[in-house]
Design an enzyme around this catalytic site. Structure first.
Site, PDB file in Angstrom:
ATOM      1  N   ASN A  10       0.865  -1.182   0.000  1.00 22.51           N
ATOM      2  CA  ASN A  10       0.000   0.000   0.000  1.00 22.51           C
ATOM      3  C   ASN A  10       0.902   1.232   0.000  1.00 22.51           C
ATOM      4  O   ASN A  10       1.486   1.585   1.020  1.00 22.51           O
ATOM      5  CB  ASN A  10      -0.885  -0.026   1.261  1.00 22.51           C
ATOM      6  N   TRP A  11       1.006   1.845  -1.164  1.00 21.51           N
ATOM      7  CA  TRP A  11       1.938   2.983  -1.296  1.00 21.51           C
ATOM      8  C   TRP A  11       1.378   4.269  -0.671  1.00 21.51           C
ATOM      9  O   TRP A  11       2.073   5.269  -0.601  1.00 21.51           O
ATOM     10  CB  TRP A  11       2.266   3.231  -2.771  1.00 21.51           C
ATOM     11  N   LYS A  12       0.124   4.254  -0.292  1.00 24.92           N
ATOM     12  CA  LYS A  12      -0.523   5.445   0.293  1.00 24.92           C
ATOM     13  C   LYS A  12      -0.271   6.654  -0.616  1.00 24.92           C
ATOM     14  O   LYS A  12      -0.183   6.490  -1.827  1.00 24.92           O
ATOM     15  CB  LYS A  12      -0.027   5.670   1.722  1.00 24.92           C
ATOM     16  N   HIS A  95      -9.684   1.366   4.479  1.00 22.89           N
ATOM     17  CA  HIS A  95      -8.404   1.524   5.188  1.00 22.89           C
ATOM     18  C   HIS A  95      -8.633   2.458   6.376  1.00 22.89           C
ATOM     19  O   HIS A  95      -9.391   3.424   6.276  1.00 22.89           O
ATOM     20  CB  HIS A  95      -7.330   2.085   4.252  1.00 22.89           C
ATOM     21  N   GLU A  97      -7.026   4.803   7.592  1.00 22.84           N
ATOM     22  CA  GLU A  97      -6.774   6.228   7.348  1.00 22.84           C
ATOM     23  C   GLU A  97      -7.991   6.883   6.696  1.00 22.84           C
ATOM     24  O   GLU A  97      -8.244   8.068   6.887  1.00 22.84           O
ATOM     25  CB  GLU A  97      -5.505   6.396   6.492  1.00 22.84           C
ATOM     26  N   GLU A 167      -5.615  -4.800  10.345  1.00 23.19           N
ATOM     27  CA  GLU A 167      -4.576  -3.804  10.576  1.00 23.19           C
ATOM     28  C   GLU A 167      -4.880  -3.041  11.863  1.00 23.19           C
ATOM     29  O   GLU A 167      -5.655  -2.073  11.846  1.00 23.19           O
ATOM     30  CB  GLU A 167      -4.525  -2.806   9.414  1.00 23.19           C
ATOM     31  N   GLY A 173       2.195   2.335  10.665  1.00 26.15           N
ATOM     32  CA  GLY A 173       3.145   3.427  10.506  1.00 26.15           C
ATOM     33  C   GLY A 173       3.834   3.835  11.802  1.00 26.15           C
ATOM     34  O   GLY A 173       4.496   4.869  11.860  1.00 26.15           O
ATOM     35  N   SER A 212       3.206  -2.084  10.333  1.00 30.48           N
ATOM     36  CA  SER A 212       4.654  -2.148  10.566  1.00 30.48           C
ATOM     37  C   SER A 212       5.237  -3.536  10.289  1.00 30.48           C
ATOM     38  O   SER A 212       6.135  -3.990  10.996  1.00 30.48           O
ATOM     39  CB  SER A 212       4.997  -1.675  11.981  1.00 30.48           C
ATOM     40  N   GLY A 234       4.890   1.335   4.791  1.00 26.96           N
ATOM     41  CA  GLY A 234       6.242   1.909   4.693  1.00 26.96           C
ATOM     42  C   GLY A 234       7.254   1.005   3.992  1.00 26.96           C
ATOM     43  O   GLY A 234       8.013   1.466   3.130  1.00 26.96           O
TER      44      GLY A 234
HETATM   45  P1  PGA Z   1       2.650   0.318   7.636  1.00 24.42           P
HETATM   46  O1  PGA Z   1       1.219   0.541   6.929  1.00 24.42           O
HETATM   47  O2  PGA Z   1       3.212  -0.977   7.096  1.00 24.42           O
HETATM   48  O3  PGA Z   1       3.474   1.506   7.222  1.00 24.42           O
HETATM   49  O4  PGA Z   1       2.414   0.239   9.088  1.00 24.42           O
HETATM   50  C1  PGA Z   1       0.321  -0.525   6.716  1.00 24.42           C
HETATM   51  C2  PGA Z   1      -0.948  -0.022   6.090  1.00 24.42           C
HETATM   52  O5  PGA Z   1      -1.450   1.045   6.484  1.00 24.42           O
HETATM   53  O6  PGA Z   1      -1.516  -0.668   5.180  1.00 24.42           O
END
Ligand code: PGA
Length: 259
Positions: A10-12, A95, A97, A167, A173, A212, A234
């Site tokens: 997931n490149w966000k 997601h 976010e 998640e 993150g 993470s 990340g």
């Molecule tokens: P992260 O993000 O690996 O940077 O914790 C995971 C995600 O939000 O899909």
């Protein structure tokens, strides 16, 4: 384990056209032509076309979101129909976010999940609890409510055409990963709840862990009986870090297949 793991990046809201070109050419060099796990990347909308045109064949491409509507006066949104037309394979829905920053409700997320299926995209339903929710023992209730919203809208058989990513919000993150046991506990909960409705579907659906996840902890997480790969933020932003996780999936599959 009979389920094939998925390593999903997931490149966000990261990257550029140059980043996409470099990443795709690095993955083309580093990924063997035949792999015994699945790989997907999720760029921002405006980079989807470039990924689709330059990706190695064995990499799937997905969007990070889609509209709950087919088309119409919905400024700024992109429909499942458009994503399918472009050549996307998958799409993230719900997601955390987006649940937090864009206030997407469980009901909206469920509609998006249904829209993805309608247009032949594989939805990845993201679920997970906040730190406060975990500390007040609400993890199972929160996660199940997020899944239940989809079940109520489309039923268990249809849910089985998607993927679920657990998640924990506190691990996204933050560098703080859920322990393999914590991840397994929630994955097992999800699978057993689903099994009460449809045993076959529950055995087949892939449950990814996200938060993470990196090369150094991927093997331990993926070795858990109900963890079928990862949704990686990340560590999906450099080919080396992403490949380090892919190699752990390969190692696990090689061990499983030879045992
Ligand atoms: P992260 O993000 O690996 O940077 O914790 C995971 C995600 O939000 O899909």
């Amino acid at each position: 384990m009979s389920r094939t793991p998925i390593i999903a990046g997931n490149w966000k809201m990261h990257g550029s056209l140059t980043f996409v070109k470099e990443m795709m050419s690095e993955l083309a060099t580093m990924l063997p032509a035949k792999i015994n796990y699945d790989v997907a990347v999720f760029p921002v909308y405006i980079h989807l076309h470039e990924v689709i045109n330059t990706k190695p064949e064995q990499v799937w491409c997905g969007a990070q979101n889609l509209s709950e509507y087919d088309d119409g006066a919905v400024t700024g949104e992109v429909s499942g129909k458009m994503l399918a037309d472009l050549g996307c394979d998958m799409v993230l829905v719900g997601h955390s976010e987006r649940r937090v920053k864009s206030r997407e409700s469980n009901a909206e997320v469920a509609k998006k999940f249904a829209q993805a299926l309608k247009y032949g995209l594989t939805p990845v339903l993201c679920v997970g609890e906040s730190l406060v929710e975990r500390q007040s023992n609400q993890t199972f209730a929160v996660v199940w409510a997020q899944i239940q919203a989809v079940l109520s809208l489309i039923g268990v058989e249809q849910l089985g055409h998607g993927v679920i990513a657990y998640e924990p919000v506190w691990a996204i993150g933050t560098g703080e990963t859920a322990t393999a046991e914590q991840a397994q506990e929630v994955h097992q909960f999800i699978r057993s709840q689903l099994a009460a409705k449809d045993v076959t579907m529950a055995r087949q659906i892939r449950l990814l862990y996200g938060g993470s996840c990196k090369g150094s902890n991927a093997f331990e997480l993926f070795s858990m009986p109900d963890v079928d790969g990862g949704l990686i933020g990340g560590a999906s932003l450099t080919a080396e870090d992403f490949m380090a996780i892919c190699r752990e999936a390969k190692k696990l599959m090689n061990e499983t297949q030879s045992s």
